[in-house]
Design a protein around this motif. Structure first.
Motif, PDB file in Angstrom:
ATOM      1  N   ARG A 255       0.837  -1.214   0.000  1.00  0.00           N
ATOM      2  CA  ARG A 255       0.000   0.000   0.000  1.00  0.00           C
ATOM      3  C   ARG A 255       0.869   1.260   0.000  1.00  0.00           C
ATOM      4  O   ARG A 255       0.548   2.251  -0.634  1.00  0.00           O
ATOM      5  N   GLY A 256       1.991   1.207   0.729  1.00  0.00           N
ATOM      6  CA  GLY A 256       2.896   2.362   0.773  1.00  0.00           C
ATOM      7  C   GLY A 256       3.514   2.633  -0.586  1.00  0.00           C
ATOM      8  O   GLY A 256       3.575   3.767  -1.048  1.00  0.00           O
ATOM      9  N   LEU A 257       3.957   1.560  -1.247  1.00  0.00           N
ATOM     10  CA  LEU A 257       4.570   1.700  -2.576  1.00  0.00           C
ATOM     11  C   LEU A 257       3.538   2.242  -3.574  1.00  0.00           C
ATOM     12  O   LEU A 257       3.823   3.161  -4.343  1.00  0.00           O
ATOM     13  N   GLU A 258       2.337   1.668  -3.532  1.00  0.00           N
ATOM     14  CA  GLU A 258       1.283   2.118  -4.449  1.00  0.00           C
ATOM     15  C   GLU A 258       0.935   3.584  -4.204  1.00  0.00           C
ATOM     16  O   GLU A 258       0.776   4.356  -5.136  1.00  0.00           O
ATOM     17  N   ARG A 259       0.851   3.955  -2.937  1.00  0.00           N
ATOM     18  CA  ARG A 259       0.486   5.342  -2.629  1.00  0.00           C
ATOM     19  C   ARG A 259       1.591   6.300  -3.079  1.00  0.00           C
ATOM     20  O   ARG A 259       1.322   7.355  -3.636  1.00  0.00           O
ATOM     21  N   SER A 260       2.833   5.893  -2.838  1.00  0.00           N
ATOM     22  CA  SER A 260       3.950   6.753  -3.220  1.00  0.00           C
ATOM     23  C   SER A 260       3.922   7.042  -4.720  1.00  0.00           C
ATOM     24  O   SER A 260       4.102   8.181  -5.152  1.00  0.00           O
ATOM     25  N   LEU A 261       3.645   6.010  -5.518  1.00  0.00           N
ATOM     26  CA  LEU A 261       3.645   6.197  -6.967  1.00  0.00           C
ATOM     27  C   LEU A 261       2.377   6.903  -7.446  1.00  0.00           C
ATOM     28  O   LEU A 261       2.416   7.690  -8.383  1.00  0.00           O
ATOM     29  N   SER A 262       1.252   6.618  -6.780  1.00  0.00           N
ATOM     30  CA  SER A 262       0.002   7.231  -7.261  1.00  0.00           C
ATOM     31  C   SER A 262      -0.103   8.699  -6.872  1.00  0.00           C
ATOM     32  O   SER A 262      -0.750   9.479  -7.564  1.00  0.00           O
ATOM     33  N   THR A 263       0.544   9.110  -5.760  1.00  0.00           N
ATOM     34  CA  THR A 263       0.448  10.517  -5.359  1.00  0.00           C
ATOM     35  C   THR A 263       1.569  11.360  -5.963  1.00  0.00           C
ATOM     36  O   THR A 263       1.595  12.565  -5.790  1.00  0.00           O
ATOM     37  N   SER A 264       2.483  10.694  -6.675  1.00  0.00           N
ATOM     38  CA  SER A 264       3.625  11.436  -7.191  1.00  0.00           C
ATOM     39  C   SER A 264       3.296  12.222  -8.458  1.00  0.00           C
ATOM     40  O   SER A 264       4.020  13.123  -8.821  1.00  0.00           O
ATOM     41  N   GLY A 265       2.262  11.855  -9.145  1.00  0.00           N
ATOM     42  CA  GLY A 265       1.952  12.540 -10.397  1.00  0.00           C
ATOM     43  C   GLY A 265       0.913  13.624 -10.244  1.00  0.00           C
ATOM     44  O   GLY A 265       0.046  13.551  -9.388  1.00  0.00           O
ATOM     45  N   ASP A 266       1.055  14.650 -11.084  1.00  0.00           N
ATOM     46  CA  ASP A 266       0.060  15.719 -11.146  1.00  0.00           C
ATOM     47  C   ASP A 266      -0.500  15.685 -12.565  1.00  0.00           C
ATOM     48  O   ASP A 266       0.264  15.740 -13.539  1.00  0.00           O
ATOM     49  N   ASP A 267      -1.816  15.584 -12.674  1.00  0.00           N
ATOM     50  CA  ASP A 267      -2.449  15.432 -13.985  1.00  0.00           C
ATOM     51  C   ASP A 267      -2.204  16.627 -14.915  1.00  0.00           C
ATOM     52  O   ASP A 267      -2.262  16.496 -16.130  1.00  0.00           O
ATOM     53  N   ASP A 268      -1.922  17.787 -14.327  1.00  0.00           N
ATOM     54  CA  ASP A 268      -1.725  18.991 -15.150  1.00  0.00           C
ATOM     55  C   ASP A 268      -0.260  19.205 -15.520  1.00  0.00           C
ATOM     56  O   ASP A 268       0.074  20.190 -16.175  1.00  0.00           O
ATOM     57  N   VAL A 269       0.600  18.318 -15.048  1.00  0.00           N
ATOM     58  CA  VAL A 269       2.032  18.502 -15.315  1.00  0.00           C
ATOM     59  C   VAL A 269       2.493  17.546 -16.417  1.00  0.00           C
ATOM     60  O   VAL A 269       2.134  16.371 -16.423  1.00  0.00           O
ATOM     61  N   VAL A 270       3.249  18.104 -17.356  1.00  0.00           N
ATOM     62  CA  VAL A 270       3.825  17.299 -18.438  1.00  0.00           C
ATOM     63  C   VAL A 270       5.346  17.305 -18.275  1.00  0.00           C
ATOM     64  O   VAL A 270       5.937  18.362 -18.031  1.00  0.00           O
TER      65      VAL A 270
END
Lengths: 168, 384
Positions: free
Chosen positions: B41-56
């Motif tokens: 769960r920690g690994l998944e959260r780290s990767l899922s919260t790392s992205g911003d949908d408005d950032v390229v």
């Protein structure tokens, strides 16, 4: 027992009707894009030749295969890259999952690639995915006709108004 | 007629040592499940919260999926700003962040060295990386760095070693820690940030690793991608930041699959241990069970009472482990290749851990209980 056979027969009928219906459904789903033409535009030149001799602002007709990178299509836009037919890509038996990225011949791709884009009335790229608009996929052979855009660095883009998909 | 609830509870108290040992065994199994599920769960959260949908992100086509290997020309941010519209711009500041990012050996004042992730940033970076918050100290000036909340875990050093005012050494230069930042559990928290120009000077590099662009609602990631495809001479590609981290999720899929299989194996081992323990417990109570049958209790009622004992014990073990996991494990930093992340004992982890615990109680108690009831009452009454 009779009712069991009845249910089985009814089920098989539904299955057969279901299978028979799909081709006609496919036919109705075929794209009817104004950019897609039935006749191949004449005088097509290879991507490599166009890169070498094409001039900015001139009408141009190119033939090539969709590819050049892992993702040759631009998501959500009618744009993609094509590579000269003479550049080899991984054969089926090599088991490469993405042969359209030309991973083994990238050094040849640099001088044999062009970007194709379809623009709207405002001149911006058409906001429709090329895969849906033109019913094409990676390694589809296409003949595109339009206007060449070539910058000082030699990058070639074709603003296409006609796309013909060659069936092999 | 069912056996009274108190009968099962009292039975547990009648053999305190055996009950305690069983409780510890069950709690250990559930704790192992908590650790593994918390890791996933920690690994998944780290990767899922790392992205911003408005950032390229724009980086080199030659770097595969690893931005650390990317090197792009320094003029690309200016080219992107001039050629692609739709980037957020406020008060004359375009939200485009040129960054130099690499893994390097970082040494602290105690001479402890570890592999750290260092990012050279500009004042535009926090405008694009919107989850980043400076929680202590100040933005780095020349020769200074700010460290993420999990940077110590990534370096394998203590928190004190990278506290404010301490000195770190990397790329042949001394850097003073001027601040600490957090970013909601994302991957940046394991990084060290310094000024881009300082980092370029230290590494003797004039290029960049990537450019991060914050798009306005009118902006399109596709147009950035089209620019990259048209400028084949720059050898760059664009990807939405959320897609980048989603691809990393795919990259770590085997790790997650392995972790889930560990959960299954630990649970299976726990069930076998529970079975062993309950067989032992029931074997010593054959006469008692036969007596209950002789006085008129139905087999079903006796099985239910034995399962009740098992479930009670397993639920207690699960609760015990749950409390320990929430207080001691939750938030514990774990180091891995891409950085560091915190173990996460969330509702899903609690549900799985406690579910496995209760399952141990039921599955562990049923077979021995049924076996004990198969014997003849008269024979069982005479057994020693």
């Amino acid at each position: 027992m009779k009712s069991v056979y009845g249910v089985l027969i009814a089920g098989m009928l539904v299955f057969v009707v279901g299978c028979g219906a799909s081709p006609s459904a496919d036919r109705t789903d075929e794209p009817t894009s104004q950019y897609l033409v039935d006749a191949e535009p004449s005088g097509a030149v290879s991507v490599g030749d166009a890169n070498a001799s094409g001039e900015d602002g001139q009408p141009i007709t190119l033939v090539g295969l969709i590819g050049g990178s892992t993702e040759p299509f631009v998501d959500g836009l009618a744009a993609f890259t094509i590579v000269d037919e003479s550049v080899p890509y991984c054969a089926d038996e090599e088991g490469c999952p993405t042969p359209w990225d030309y991973c083994c011949t990238q050094d040849q791709v640099k001088d044999n690639i062009a970007t194709v884009k379809i623009v709207d009335e405002s001149g911006g790229p058409l906001a429709e995915d090329a895969r849906e608009l033109l019913s094409v996929k990676e390694l589809s052979k296409v003949v595109v006709s339009g206007t060449a855009q070539k910058d000082e660095q030699g990058n070639l883009t074709v603003v296409a108004d006609q796309v013909f998909v060659k069936k092999d | 007629m069912l056996l009274p609830w108190e009968y099962g509870v009292r039975n547990l108290a009648r053999r305190p040592l055996r009950t305690l040992l069983t409780l510890i065994a069950l709690a250990t199994v559930v704790m192992l499940v908590f650790v593994v599920v918390g890791f996933i769960r920690g690994l998944e959260r780290s990767l899922s919260t790392s992205g911003d949908d408005d950032v390229v992100l724009v980086y080199s086509v030659n770097s595969e999926e690893n931005i650390e290997n990317s090197a792009i020309a320094a003029q690309i941010p200016a080219l992107l700003t001039a050629s692609v519209g739709g980037t957020v711009s406020r008060f004359g500041m375009t939200h485009v962040s040129p960054e130099l990012y690499m893994g390097t050996r970082v040494k602290n004042e105690l001479d402890e060295a570890g592999l750290g992730l260092v990012r050279g940033v500009t004042l535009a970076t926090p405008l694009v990386r919107r989850s980043v918050r400076l929680v202590e100290g100040s933005w780095p000036r020349a020769g200074e760095v700010i460290v993420g909340r999990l940077a110590a875990a990534k370096l394998g050093s203590s928190e004190d070693a990278i506290a404010l005012g301490k000195t770190l050494e990397f790329e042949g230069k001394q850097w003073t820690v001027s601040g600490r930042f957090a970013s909601g559990g994302s991957a940046y928290e394991s990084e060290i940030w310094c000024r881009l120009e300082d980092f370029q000077a230290a590494t003797k590099r004039q290029d960049l690793s990537l450019v991060a662009m914050l798009l306005s609602p009118e902006g399109s990631a596709g147009e950035v991608s089209l620019f990259c495809k048209e400028r084949t001479d720059l050898e760059i590609r664009a990807i939405r930041e959320t897609d980048y981290y989603a691809s990393l999720q795919q990259h770590y899929r085997p790790v997650r699959l392995l972790a889930w299989s560990v959960v299954v194996m630990v649970s299976a081992a726990g069930i076998f241990a529970g079975l062993n323990m309950m067989y032992g417990a029931v074997a010593g109570r054959v006469r008692e069970i036969a007596t209950l049958q002789a006085v008129g209790f139905r087999r079903r009622a006796i099985v239910l009472s034995l399962v009740q004992e098992g479930v009670l014990l397993a639920a207690s073990g699960s609760l015990l482990s749950g409390v320990l996991a929430l207080t001691a494990l939750n938030g514990m930093a774990v180091r891995f290749t891409m950085g560091a992340f915190a173990l996460r004992i969330d509702s899903v982890a609690i549900l799985i851990g406690c579910g496995v615990g209760v399952l141990l109680g039921v599955v562990g108690a049923l077979p021995p209980a049924l076996k004990a009831l198969r014997s003849e009452v008269a024979t069982s009454l005479k057994s020693v």
